[in-house]
Scaffold this motif. Structure first.
Motif, mmCIF file in Angstrom:
data_model
loop_
_atom_site.group_PDB
_atom_site.id
_atom_site.type_symbol
_atom_site.label_atom_id
_atom_site.label_comp_id
_atom_site.label_asym_id
_atom_site.label_seq_id
_atom_site.Cartn_x
_atom_site.Cartn_y
_atom_site.Cartn_z
ATOM 1 N N UNK A 1 0.835 -1.199 0.000
ATOM 2 C CA UNK A 1 0.000 0.000 0.000
ATOM 3 C C UNK A 1 0.874 1.256 0.000
ATOM 4 N N UNK A 2 0.342 2.375 -0.294
ATOM 5 C CA UNK A 2 0.832 3.765 -0.136
ATOM 6 C C UNK A 2 1.893 4.130 -1.182
ATOM 7 N N UNK A 3 3.198 3.890 -0.904
ATOM 8 C CA UNK A 3 4.295 4.480 -1.690
ATOM 9 C C UNK A 3 4.170 4.074 -3.149
ATOM 10 N N UNK A 4 3.771 5.000 -3.944
ATOM 11 C CA UNK A 4 3.430 4.655 -5.335
ATOM 12 C C UNK A 4 4.242 5.420 -6.368
ATOM 13 N N UNK A 5 5.427 5.991 -5.980
ATOM 14 C CA UNK A 5 6.315 6.671 -6.930
ATOM 15 C C UNK A 5 7.701 6.011 -6.904
ATOM 16 N N UNK A 6 8.196 5.774 -8.061
ATOM 17 C CA UNK A 6 9.496 5.088 -8.227
ATOM 18 C C UNK A 6 10.573 6.147 -8.429
ATOM 19 N N UNK A 7 11.735 6.012 -7.750
ATOM 20 C CA UNK A 7 12.855 6.941 -8.031
ATOM 21 C C UNK A 7 13.251 6.863 -9.502
ATOM 22 N N UNK A 8 13.571 8.022 -10.066
ATOM 23 C CA UNK A 8 13.945 8.084 -11.492
ATOM 24 C C UNK A 8 15.301 8.756 -11.647
ATOM 25 N N UNK A 9 16.181 8.088 -12.443
ATOM 26 C CA UNK A 9 17.516 8.647 -12.724
ATOM 27 C C UNK A 9 17.437 9.696 -13.808
ATOM 28 N N UNK A 10 18.368 10.620 -13.745
ATOM 29 C CA UNK A 10 18.435 11.652 -14.774
ATOM 30 C C UNK A 10 18.726 11.036 -16.144
ATOM 31 N N UNK A 11 19.583 9.987 -16.140
ATOM 32 C CA UNK A 11 19.914 9.289 -17.380
ATOM 33 C C UNK A 11 19.703 7.801 -17.151
ATOM 34 N N UNK A 12 19.267 7.148 -18.160
ATOM 35 C CA UNK A 12 19.176 5.700 -18.079
ATOM 36 C C UNK A 12 20.534 5.029 -18.370
ATOM 37 N N UNK A 13 21.418 5.753 -19.097
ATOM 38 C CA UNK A 13 22.743 5.213 -19.430
ATOM 39 C C UNK A 13 23.792 6.295 -19.233
ATOM 40 N N UNK A 14 24.764 5.998 -18.398
ATOM 41 C CA UNK A 14 25.913 6.874 -18.184
ATOM 42 C C UNK A 14 27.138 6.230 -18.865
ATOM 43 N N UNK A 15 27.842 6.998 -19.666
ATOM 44 C CA UNK A 15 29.058 6.505 -20.312
ATOM 45 C C UNK A 15 30.243 7.318 -19.815
ATOM 46 N N UNK A 16 31.332 6.584 -19.446
ATOM 47 C CA UNK A 16 32.519 7.245 -18.926
ATOM 48 C C UNK A 16 33.757 6.455 -19.358
ATOM 49 N N UNK A 17 34.901 7.150 -19.552
ATOM 50 C CA UNK A 17 36.183 6.523 -19.909
ATOM 51 C C UNK A 17 37.198 6.803 -18.815
ATOM 52 N N UNK B 1 12.142 1.309 -6.296
ATOM 53 C CA UNK B 1 13.523 1.418 -6.827
ATOM 54 C C UNK B 1 13.510 1.743 -8.302
ATOM 55 N N UNK B 2 14.529 2.516 -8.678
ATOM 56 C CA UNK B 2 14.760 2.817 -10.079
ATOM 57 C C UNK B 2 16.150 2.310 -10.504
ATOM 58 N N UNK B 3 16.328 2.077 -11.801
ATOM 59 C CA UNK B 3 17.582 1.472 -12.313
ATOM 60 C C UNK B 3 18.205 2.348 -13.402
ATOM 61 N N UNK B 4 19.527 2.325 -13.456
ATOM 62 C CA UNK B 4 20.272 2.916 -14.577
ATOM 63 C C UNK B 4 21.531 2.073 -14.824
ATOM 64 N N UNK B 5 22.118 2.266 -15.985
ATOM 65 C CA UNK B 5 23.328 1.517 -16.366
ATOM 66 C C UNK B 5 24.489 2.492 -16.541
ATOM 67 N N UNK B 6 25.635 2.131 -15.953
ATOM 68 C CA UNK B 6 26.862 2.918 -16.106
ATOM 69 C C UNK B 6 27.845 2.098 -16.937
ATOM 70 N N UNK B 7 28.211 2.624 -18.102
ATOM 71 C CA UNK B 7 29.157 1.933 -18.995
ATOM 72 C C UNK B 7 30.539 2.581 -18.829
ATOM 73 N N UNK B 8 31.531 1.780 -18.322
ATOM 74 C CA UNK B 8 32.887 2.281 -18.063
ATOM 75 C C UNK B 8 33.840 1.684 -19.102
ATOM 76 N N UNK B 9 34.437 2.529 -19.952
ATOM 77 C CA UNK B 9 35.471 2.097 -20.910
ATOM 78 C C UNK B 9 36.837 2.346 -20.285
#
Length: 824
Positions: A234-250, A331-339
């Motif tokens: 019951x109750x908590x009905x909002x999911x955290x949201x990331x600014x980006x679904x995919x972060x890319x970094x080198x 919970x919300x999900x995102x992916x971090x791609x590290x090169x």
């Protein structure tokens, strides 16, 4: 993540071999086979001998072998059939992971001569793996107030197979509130999402149980399932949201621990705890990733915890969760791609494709010694490798294809100077700063028979006493050879030559192993004084080499000859020598003269005379050195008319040799002492006037004086040219030498005692031809000058026949005839 790591390794290796194929320059090209994975051991891949153009016999004779760069020896060659067969179980997923192409590169190395082939075996995937979920039980808590169409990402199933055998779809058991949808994300993954199709009503149904099935595209189809348990909250009905679904970094692989990787950020529009967010990695993040990366649960900052290694893993995918503190927690999900960026942190490596082979020292330039290659785990310029040799090296590197090289000879080799080379090869990459490594390659030099045996001396002098024991050792010669093995094994032999017209092998024998020279028989100084031996030393190389040395053998005289009486000759008148003398003889009257010679030389030829026995010892005396028999006193009427003398002749050798002669003297009345040889007197009546006698005496005196002056001049010349003093003997070694002005004439003055003689030698030392010896008896009142021919005393018949008729009265006549004959 382990599978992903293997996938990237083989992906890089496949790319490397792709460039390798482009540079392949062997005339036979490349061979490629394709087989499915999981074949039984012994399964035939293909006929390797036929495809490489080799005969079955060459597989064994040329030592064909197969090497795999994968580490495991998955294949082998059936030498009997020439077929490439499976040697071990092949699991494509273990080798290549998720890579679409799985190729095993093989190196086929053939020895004698060295040849390198490339063979590729493509491993085809079979549907031997069913999809599986990371967890068989999935629990979700969904608030009943969740809006329609909300998606709940689920953990995707894993199928190691590739292509059509990989994961294709998902199915969900029938439920009125939930549907499933497949979402394609980065990396080609298919992520199932649970979609709320109808509003939840906890009061009607608090728990939903669903069965999620993952299907692959194989034939037959394989599947895997997971049980989904959904609790309606019951109750908590909002999911955290990331600014980006995919972060890319080198990030550089040499980044320090604690370095910032990326800042993730999520928001939740709920208030209070329902809007407070905590960050974490996904529940199924591997331990390897957790050992390298860390995330701040409050800020969502990801930083470096461990060491990065580009050569191990060049890319990481991090699953980041943002979970609120509401009830239920959303919970919300995102992916971090590290090169990971490569840095030059790996030194190049030198690999021997074939072990170095020994090289003959006469090998031409360009002879292949070994095959080698170079590799560097880095990429780009950091992985470009250059091989270097030391300056003034006897070897060179010849590029073959890709990073393969042939080590070849580059100059003349000499095993006697250097028998083994330790070649230092340096591999340098093109990184900045560059890294290098070194490798020592030992190369042995095979000996070639290029050095002849060398004697310790070019000539040897051997002094041997005559009458030696046959079989005794004369001398030992020695030679050495700088070569090795059979090329240095020396055998000795005597070259054929002539000594007194007889082969030298009849005189001596040589031990072929140690160079010891032995006599074959006893030598006689009087017959042979010196001879030469040509010794040859030959090695056992192919072809064999040899050298020669000269051995001069000098025979040393021994006192093995007794004096020989040449006058008076007992052979002419029987066992006694008969002489006549007048009773009117005074003291000092010359009765006769005993002449003897000794075939020996030096002290062994010094002769002395002694009166051993006499009828009347008071009447006669014998000169110790000249052998002249004279009266000690005047003959009286009481003396016996027949006198007998035994004269002993001894030499000065050790031991002493001696001989005797018996002289019988008849005393007669009215017998006058002769002055000149009857053969030189004029035929006159027995009674001459005193005037004619005077003329004869004057003539005899003139001739005697002239002869004495000639002898004195000759003696002075001999004394000047001789090393010794005393006597002078001249020997002519060959009658022809007088006709040949180029022959050497050797004059030797011998003064070994009271007997003086001069030897005049001509021609070869070894010549046993005739010679002339003049002997002067300084104590003789006649100043005798006798030329005896030949010098050897073995035959004196001609001389004896003359002396018997001449001495003492005809002494001068005999000597004059001999001189005249010599001059003529």
């Amino acid at each position: 993540m382990t599978k992903r790591k293997g996938y990237r390794d083989w992906r890089w290796l496949a790319l490397w071999w792709h460039h390798f194929l482009l540079l392949w320059n062997i005339t036979c090209g490349q061979t490629r086979y394709s087989i499915p994975e999981e074949l039984k051991q012994g399964s035939v891949v293909g006929n390797l001998a036929r495809d490489l153009g080799l005969g079955l016999s060459e597989i064994f004779d040329r030592k064909l072998r197969v090497a795999s760069e994968a580490g495991e020896q998955y294949f082998t060659v059936d030498a009997g059939k020439g077929e490439l067969v499976v040697n071990d179980r092949i699991d494509r997923e273990a080798l290549c992971g998720q890579s679409v192409s799985c190729v095993l590169p093989l190196q086929v190395v053939i020895e004698d001569p060295l040849q390198l082939f490339r063979v590729e075996v493509e491993i085809q995937d079979i549907n031997d793996n069913a999809p599986r979920f990371p967890s068989n039980d999935i629990t979700l808590e969904i608030a009943e107030s969740t809006s329609l169409g909300v998606r709940f990402p689920l953990e995707s199933a894993i199928d190691p197979d590739v292509g059509s055998n990989s994961l294709k779809s998902y199915t969900l058991s029938k439920d009125e509130c939930f549907n499933i949808r497949i979402k394609d994300v980065a990396g080609g993954r298919k992520v199932p999402e649970l979609i709320l199709g109808k509003l939840l009503d906890r009061e009607k149904k608090a728990v939903h149980k669903l069965l999620l099935t993952a299907l692959d595209g194989g034939n037959p189809v394989r599947s895997g399932t997971a049980q989904i348990l959904i609790k309606v909250l019951d109750i908590n009905d909002n999911v955290p949201a990331f600014e980006k679904q995919l972060y890319k970094v080198s990030v550089s692989e040499d980044a320090a621990e604690g370095a910032l990787i990326v800042q993730t950020k999520a928001t939740d529009v709920d208030d209070g705890q329902n809007g407070e967010i905590e960050y974490s990695f996904g529940a199924h993040t591997s331990d390897i990733v957790l050992s390298i990366f860390a995330i701040d649960p409050i800020s969502g900052t990801i930083f470096l915890k461990g060491k990065l290694d580009f050569e191990t893993t060049s890319n990481y995918e991090l699953d980041v969760i943002a979970k609120d503190k509401g009830t239920p927690r959303m919970e919300g999900h995102c992916t971090v791609n590290v090169d990971v960026l490569d840095v030059n942190d790996n030194a190049p490596d030198i690999i021997l494709t074939s072990q170095p082979k020994p090289v003959r020292e006469d090998s031409p330039n360009g002879t292949v010694v070994a095959l080698l290659s170079a590799k560097d785990l880095d990429s780009g310029d950091n992985g470009k490798v250059t091989l270097l040799l030391p300056k003034k090296s006897q070897f060179a590197l010849k590029p073959s294809f890709s990073h393969n090289y042939a080590l070849v000879t580059n100059s003349v080799l000499d095993r006697e100077n250097v028998s083994q080379y330790n070649i230092e090869i340096t591999a340098v990459d093109a990184g900045s700063p560059s890294l290098f490594s070194k490798k020592m390659i030992p190369v042995s030099i095979i000996d070639v028979n290029d050095n002849p045996p060398v004697f310790t001396q070019s000539s040897y002098n051997v002094y041997l006493k005559e009458n030696n024991v046959p079989g005794s050792i004369l001398h030992s010669v020695s030679a050495s050879d700088l070569d090795l093995g059979d090329n240095a094994k020396i055998s000795y032999s005597i070259l054929d030559s002539k000594v007194q017209d007889v082969s030298v092998s009849s005189y001596v024998y040589i031990n072929s192993d140690n160079g010891s020279i032995y006599s074959m028989h006893s030598f006689d100084y009087e017959k042979l004084k010196v001879f030469q031996i040509q010794v040859q030393a030959k090695d056992q190389g192919s072809p064999s080499l040899s050298s020669n040395a000269t051995v001069h053998v000098f025979i040393l005289d021994q006192n093995d000859n007794a004096p020989a009486v040449i006058y008076p000759s007992s052979a002419a008148l029987g066992s006694l020598s008969h002489q006549r003398m007048p009773r009117s003889a005074k003291a000092g009257h010359l009765v006769t003269k005993v002449t003897a010679v000794d075939a020996d030389s030096g002290h062994n030829a010094w002769i002395s005379y002694r009166l051993a026995e006499a009828t009347d010892a008071s009447l006669f005396t014998v000169n110790l050195y000249t052998g002249e028999v004279r009266t000690k006193r005047a003959v009286s009427e009481q003396d016996d008319s027949s006198q007998r003398l035994l004269i002993e002749i001894k030499d000065d050798g050790e031991p002493v040799q001696s001989s005797t002669v018996t002289v019988s003297i008849l005393l007669e009345d009215g017998l006058h002492e002769p002055i000149l040889d009857l053969r030189h007197k004029l035929s006159e009546p027995s009674r001459k006037t005193g005037r004619i006698t005077l003329y004869l005496i004057l003539s005899l005196a003139s001739v005697s004086v002239l002869s004495l002056v000639t002898l004195l001049i000759l003696a002075v010349k001999c004394i000047r040219s001789s090393r010794s003093s005393g006597s002078c003997c001249m020997r002519r070694s060959d009658c022809d030498d007088y006709k040949n002005p180029n022959r050497n004439l050797q004059i030797q003055l011998n003064t070994d005692g009271p007997i003086k003689y001069v030897e005049v030698l001509g021609g070869d030392m070894l010549s046993q031809s005739q010679s002339f010896r003049s002997c002067m008896s300084p104590m003789s009142e006649y100043s005798d000058f006798t030329l005896i021919k030949p010098s050897s005393t073995t035959d004196f018949k001609e001389v004896i026949s003359v002396l018997d008729a001449s001495l003492p009265d005809s002494t001068w006549t005999f000597e004059s005839q001999q001189v005249s004959k010599t001059i003529h």
